[in-house]
Design an enzyme around this catalytic site. Sequence first.
Site, PDB file in Angstrom:
ATOM      1  N   GLU A  28       0.844  -1.178   0.103  1.00  0.00           N
ATOM      2  CA  GLU A  28       0.162   0.087  -0.047  1.00  0.00           C
ATOM      3  C   GLU A  28       0.828   1.399   0.004  1.00  0.00           C
ATOM      4  OE1 GLU A  28      -2.984  -0.210  -0.567  1.00  0.00           O
ATOM      5  OE2 GLU A  28      -3.363  -2.111   0.007  1.00  0.00           O
TER       6      GLU A  28
ATOM      7  N   CYS B  66      -8.385  -1.596   7.820  1.00  0.00           N
ATOM      8  CA  CYS B  66      -6.934  -1.850   7.483  1.00  0.00           C
ATOM      9  C   CYS B  66      -6.408  -0.222   7.186  1.00  0.00           C
ATOM     10  CB  CYS B  66      -6.531  -2.606   6.276  1.00  0.00           C
ATOM     11  SG  CYS B  66      -6.874  -4.200   6.609  1.00  0.00           S
TER      12      CYS B  66
ATOM     13  N   HIS C 267      -1.462  -5.664   2.092  1.00  0.00           N
ATOM     14  CA  HIS C 267      -2.633  -6.566   2.098  1.00  0.00           C
ATOM     15  C   HIS C 267      -2.285  -7.976   1.437  1.00  0.00           C
ATOM     16  CE1 HIS C 267      -5.786  -3.116   2.516  1.00  0.00           C
ATOM     17  NE2 HIS C 267      -6.420  -4.353   3.359  1.00  0.00           N
TER      18      HIS C 267
END
Length: 215
Positions: free
Chosen positions: A90, A153, A176
């Site tokens: 991410e 998250c 993730h």
Amino acid sequence: MNAARTARSAARVILLGGFEPFHGERRNPSLDVARALDGEVIGGLAVHALQLPVVYGRAGRRVASAIARFQPAAVLGLGQAGGRPVITLERIAINLADAPRRDNSGALAADKPVIRGGPDAYFARLPLRAIERALAHRRIPAALSLSAGSFICNSVMYAALHQLRRRPAVPCGFIHLPYDTRQALRHLREPSMPLEMMIEAVRTAIEIIGAHQKG
Ligand code: PCA
């Protein structure tokens, strides 16, 4: 756990967050990976696993207080993004809590900030390109992702980066994971990955984080 404790006191700590199962699943590979690596020393970083609740507010507070308590040398959050075909690194956490499905306390969020008055977004502070290259080298499929979503998250990634905003030298970010192959029977049309490959991927990411910090 004695060996793990010794390892932790001998090296700098990396906090490794993983989430409890949610949305009817029996497992969450993010927690399985964090537990599998708990106590290992990787790239000079001693892994301290942290179990996180899938609950708005509480999850972010949990990670912020663990950062204050352990003063880690690095922070890496893990979560499940069922349906994504590969591991995703991410790039950005946004100050938004907004998702169509409930958290584990039954709460829904729409148009809410993660932290009132916080900046719109934070960039991950991880060597993402180097991690991507190292994973490709080990033949583990992974890609950079522009959004950690706007469920729990994302709020944990945002809360961790916010907590560390005045300590820019501390690497911090989020990865993730796809469905674990053990979840595949419940998701026949979705991609999945063996847990062992995800453990290897996160071990590799921590190695790179540790190597970059020393350099
Ligand atoms: N994935 C969810 C919350 C917990 C998890 O493992 C998310 O992507 O927000």
